[in-house]
Write an enzyme that holds these catalytic residues in place. Sequence first.
Site, mmCIF file in Angstrom:
data_model
loop_
_atom_site.group_PDB
_atom_site.id
_atom_site.type_symbol
_atom_site.label_atom_id
_atom_site.label_comp_id
_atom_site.label_asym_id
_atom_site.label_seq_id
_atom_site.Cartn_x
_atom_site.Cartn_y
_atom_site.Cartn_z
ATOM 1 N N GLY A 7 -89.304 -45.565 6.991
ATOM 2 C CA GLY A 7 -88.170 -45.501 7.911
ATOM 3 C C GLY A 7 -87.218 -44.390 7.527
ATOM 4 O O GLY A 7 -86.002 -44.562 7.549
ATOM 5 N N THR A 9 -86.605 -41.406 8.963
ATOM 6 C CA THR A 9 -86.231 -40.396 9.957
ATOM 7 C C THR A 9 -84.783 -40.490 10.405
ATOM 8 O O THR A 9 -84.294 -39.602 11.103
ATOM 9 C CB THR A 9 -87.132 -40.496 11.200
ATOM 10 O OG1 THR A 9 -86.988 -41.799 11.788
ATOM 11 C CG2 THR A 9 -88.599 -40.260 10.835
ATOM 12 N N ASN A 80 -87.665 -49.349 3.243
ATOM 13 C CA ASN A 80 -86.422 -49.263 4.005
ATOM 14 C C ASN A 80 -86.596 -49.525 5.501
ATOM 15 O O ASN A 80 -85.649 -49.945 6.158
ATOM 16 C CB ASN A 80 -85.802 -47.877 3.791
ATOM 17 C CG ASN A 80 -84.692 -47.569 4.778
ATOM 18 O OD1 ASN A 80 -83.571 -48.055 4.628
ATOM 19 N ND2 ASN A 80 -85.005 -46.785 5.807
ATOM 20 N N TYR A 155 -82.125 -61.230 12.545
ATOM 21 C CA TYR A 155 -81.895 -60.191 11.533
ATOM 22 C C TYR A 155 -81.531 -60.793 10.182
ATOM 23 O O TYR A 155 -82.086 -60.404 9.145
ATOM 24 C CB TYR A 155 -80.793 -59.239 11.999
ATOM 25 C CG TYR A 155 -80.588 -58.067 11.078
ATOM 26 C CD1 TYR A 155 -81.504 -57.020 11.053
ATOM 27 C CD2 TYR A 155 -79.478 -58.000 10.229
ATOM 28 C CE1 TYR A 155 -81.330 -55.933 10.217
ATOM 29 C CE2 TYR A 155 -79.294 -56.916 9.384
ATOM 30 C CZ TYR A 155 -80.212 -55.891 9.376
ATOM 31 O OH TYR A 155 -80.037 -54.821 8.534
#
Length: 245
Positions: A7, A9, A80, A155
Amino acid sequence: MKVLVTGGTSGLGLAMASALAAAGATVALTGRSGRRARAVAAGLPGAVGVEMDVRDESSVAGAVEEAWSRLGGVDMLVNNAGIGMRTVNPRFMTHPQGFWEVPVAGFRAVIETNLTGYFLVAREVTPRMLAAGGGRIVNIAVSESTTHRAGFVPYGPSRAGSESLSRIMAADLRDTGVTVNLLLPGGPTVTGMLPLDTVPEDRRFLEPSVMGPPIVWLASDDAAGVHDERVVAVEFDRWLRGRNG
């Protein structure tokens, strides 16, 4: 130091990949879009971009193989990659949903990314590190309040699960040469996961760059052997002074 950042980017992942690359590490960063991962990596010194969907076993296996081959091994994994509440309830800050209102597909998508994804990537990387004689795994976590706040299913459970997973990984890997640690910002962070237009103007947010100093330290010689620690980025300087006595 050769580092794989999932992750990588945007958000925290990009901040950490950038800090590591600036500090001299060779970084492979991943994203669901290989094109985007390669484009972002092109802006960092010596970095490579790799396509990876952390929810998919075959994608994870192929991406780890590619990263391992292109870097000549992986000394550190930074787990991540994640998605936030906006994917389930775009108005979660102003109109929180009870857990019974959460779509099942949305629940599964978040758990599969934020929890199962950490498991799948670590599961693929760890045997390679053990065979190589050692390595480091850093799992990115969130503030504890997120794990019990109203309206934060799925979440909160996903992040509570990833923190528990990390502690068990550390127990399983104790005295093997592969270390496992947790790193979290220490407060709400500007990552794109929060709809900032719904947040009070006086609410302060951390910048993703807060993750830079601790992740660079965790990749350094000084952190060799550091294991099963929970490092809070905003408290990093004080925590490090305490360690150094």
